[in-house]
Design a protein around this motif. Structure first.
Motif, short mmCIF file in Angstrom:
data_model
loop_
_atom_site.label_atom_id
_atom_site.label_comp_id
_atom_site.label_asym_id
_atom_site.label_seq_id
_atom_site.Cartn_x
_atom_site.Cartn_y
_atom_site.Cartn_z
N SER A 49 1.02 -1.14 0.04
CA SER A 49 -0.07 -0.17 0.02
C SER A 49 1.04 1.31 -0.04
N GLY A 50 0.25 2.40 -0.54
CA GLY A 50 1.07 3.78 -0.44
C GLY A 50 1.49 3.92 -1.71
N GLN A 51 2.35 4.94 -1.71
CA GLN A 51 3.06 5.27 -2.82
C GLN A 51 4.68 4.45 -2.79
N VAL A 52 4.55 3.34 -3.70
CA VAL A 52 5.81 2.46 -3.73
C VAL A 52 6.44 2.85 -4.71
N HIS A 53 7.82 3.23 -4.49
CA HIS A 53 8.93 3.32 -5.19
C HIS A 53 9.82 2.43 -5.21
N VAL A 54 10.00 1.75 -6.44
CA VAL A 54 10.84 0.40 -6.40
C VAL A 54 12.15 0.79 -6.95
N ASP A 55 13.34 0.48 -6.25
CA ASP A 55 14.66 0.49 -7.00
C ASP A 55 15.31 -0.95 -6.88
N ALA A 56 15.00 -1.67 -8.04
CA ALA A 56 15.56 -3.22 -8.08
C ALA A 56 16.34 -3.33 -9.19
N PHE A 57 17.33 -4.19 -8.80
CA PHE A 57 18.62 -4.39 -10.00
C PHE A 57 18.75 -5.96 -9.66
N SER A 58 18.31 -6.71 -10.91
CA SER A 58 18.54 -8.30 -11.08
C SER A 58 19.75 -8.72 -10.76
N GLY A 59 19.92 -9.61 -9.78
CA GLY A 59 21.21 -10.06 -9.56
C GLY A 59 21.97 -9.75 -8.42
N SER A 60 21.47 -8.38 -7.82
CA SER A 60 22.22 -7.76 -6.74
C SER A 60 21.72 -8.22 -5.10
N GLY A 61 22.57 -7.75 -4.64
CA GLY A 61 22.19 -8.24 -3.13
C GLY A 61 22.90 -7.23 -2.04
N PHE A 62 23.19 -7.65 -0.79
CA PHE A 62 23.51 -6.88 0.09
C PHE A 62 25.30 -6.65 0.12
N SER A 63 25.79 -7.66 -0.47
CA SER A 63 27.27 -7.82 -0.50
C SER A 63 27.91 -6.98 -2.07
N ARG A 64 28.89 -6.68 -1.96
CA ARG A 64 29.37 -5.87 -3.13
C ARG A 64 29.50 -6.86 -4.37
N SER A 65 29.96 -8.02 -4.12
CA SER A 65 30.23 -8.93 -5.15
C SER A 65 29.22 -9.82 -5.55
N ALA A 66 27.96 -9.60 -4.90
CA ALA A 66 26.96 -10.32 -5.19
C ALA A 66 26.77 -10.46 -6.83
N SER A 67 26.72 -9.22 -7.50
CA SER A 67 26.60 -9.14 -9.02
C SER A 67 28.00 -8.63 -9.28
N PRO A 68 28.17 -9.02 -10.99
CA PRO A 68 29.38 -8.31 -11.52
C PRO A 68 29.21 -7.06 -11.91
N CYS A 69 27.92 -6.56 -11.79
CA CYS A 69 27.44 -5.33 -12.54
C CYS A 69 28.08 -4.00 -11.39
N ASP A 70 28.61 -3.16 -11.99
CA ASP A 70 29.19 -2.16 -11.16
C ASP A 70 27.98 -1.03 -10.48
N GLY A 71 28.19 -1.00 -9.23
CA GLY A 71 27.04 0.00 -8.70
C GLY A 71 25.73 -0.67 -8.66
N SER A 72 25.68 -1.79 -8.62
CA SER A 72 24.40 -2.55 -8.44
C SER A 72 23.82 -3.08 -6.86
N TRP A 73 25.03 -3.59 -6.01
CA TRP A 73 24.70 -3.68 -4.62
C TRP A 73 23.83 -2.74 -3.90
N PHE A 74 23.07 -3.23 -2.81
CA PHE A 74 22.19 -2.26 -2.43
C PHE A 74 22.60 -1.01 -1.84
N ALA A 75 23.96 -1.19 -1.17
CA ALA A 75 24.32 0.18 -0.62
C ALA A 75 24.43 1.19 -1.73
N ALA A 76 24.96 0.79 -3.02
CA ALA A 76 25.43 1.81 -3.74
C ALA A 76 24.16 2.53 -4.46
N ARG A 77 23.02 2.05 -4.33
CA ARG A 77 21.68 2.49 -4.86
C ARG A 77 20.85 3.22 -3.69
N ALA A 78 21.14 2.52 -2.14
CA ALA A 78 20.48 3.19 -1.32
C ALA A 78 20.04 4.67 -1.38
#
Length: 237
Positions: free
Chosen positions: A93-122
C-alpha cells in the motif's frame, strides 16, 4: 682395451620437450583468457539489460499514502514475469517507489555489475524522501562470505538512516535453499542489532518458475500479500 663410450646428454629431446611445455602453457593461458573475455562480454550484456530494466522499474504505486521505498533484486524487478508491474511490490500500500536490480544483493560482489549492490543504490533510492524503507533480498548473497554480507548490510543501513526500515529476507528457493537459510539467519541477527524490523520468508511455500529461483505470478502475489500483512502487524504500513 677398447675405449669406453661416454653417453652424451640428449639435448635435442630436452629442447623439444621444453618447447612443447611452453606451447601447452601458452594454449592454456590463451584458453583461460578467451573464457574470461567471453564471460566478461556476457556479463556486460547482462548488466546492460538489467540496468535498462532497473530504470524502467522505478515505478510509483498509489498516488496517495505513505511513501514506501523498496530496494531489491530480481524479485522486486519482476524478472520472469510478462508484466514487471505484477511483481510482489505491487501488493504493498501507499506510494511505492521500487529501486530493483536483478542479481544484486547486500554484498558488493553479489553481482558483477558495477554499482548494483544495495548500498550503492540506497542513497539515490531515498533521495526523494521516504516514510518507510523496505530492503528485500539475500538470494544473491548465498555464495558470499558472512563478512561481505555484514559489511554490505551495515553500509546500506547507514545510507537509509531516518525512516523506519524493514528487511525482508530470502525465501527458500529450491535452487539456493541451503544458502538462503544461512543468509536468512544472518540477516535476522544483523537487523536486530541495527534496530530494524525483520520479516523472514524462509518458511513460505511459494510456487517457482522452472529455474527454481524466480517466482510465478501466483508466487509474487503470495509473497506480496505476506509482506503487506507483516508491515501492518509491525505497525509501519
Amino acid at each position: 682395451m677398447r675405449a669406453r663410450r661416454v653417453a652424451r646428454p640428449r639435448l635435442l629431446d630436452v629442447s623439444w620437450r621444453a618447447r612443447l611445455a611452453v606451447v601447452l602453457l601458452l594454449l592454456t593461458i590463451s584458453a583461460a583468457f578467451l573464457t574470461d573475455l567471453g564471460q566478461s562480454r556476457a556479463d556486460a550484456v547482462r548488466c546492460e539489460r538489467f540496468t535498462s530494466q532497473s530504470e524502467a522499474r522505478r515505478v510509483v504505486g498509489a498516488p496517495a499514502g505513505k511513501r514506501v521505498v523498496v530496494i531489491g533484486d530480481s524479485w522486486s524487478a519482476g524478472l520472469g514475469l510478462d508484466d514487471a508491474g505484477d511483481a510482489w511490490t505491487s501488493r504493498l500500500s501507499g506510494q511505492v517507489h521500487v529501486d530493483a536490480f536483478s542479481g544484486s544483493g547486500f554484498s558488493r560482489s553479489a553481482s558483477p555489475c558495477d554499482g548494483s549492490w544495495f548500498a550503492a543504490r540506497a542513497a539515490r533510492a531515498v533521495a526523494g524522501g521516504a516514510d518507510l524503507v523496505v530492503i528485500a533480498g539475500g538470494l544473491n548473497d548465498v555464495d558470499q562470505t558472512p563478512e561481505a554480507v555484514r559489511a554490505g548490510f551495515e553500509r546500506v543501513m547507514r545510507s537509509v538512516q531516518g525512516p523506519p526500515v524493514v528487511v525482508v529476507g530470502p525465501a527458500a528457493a529450491p535452487a539456493r535453499e541451503r544458502g538462503a537459510r544461512r543468509v536468512d539467519a544472518q540477516l535476522a541477527l544483523l537487523a536486530g542489532r541495527a534496530g530494524a524490523a525483520y520479516v523472514s520468508t524462509i518458511g513460505l511455500d511459494l510456487p517457482y518458475l522452472d529455474d527454481g529461483l524466480h517466482l510465478t505470478p501466483a508466487g509474487h502475489r503470495e509473497l506480496g500479500d505476506f509482506v503487506a500483512e507483516s508491515l501492518v502487524d509491525l505497525g509501519v504500513a
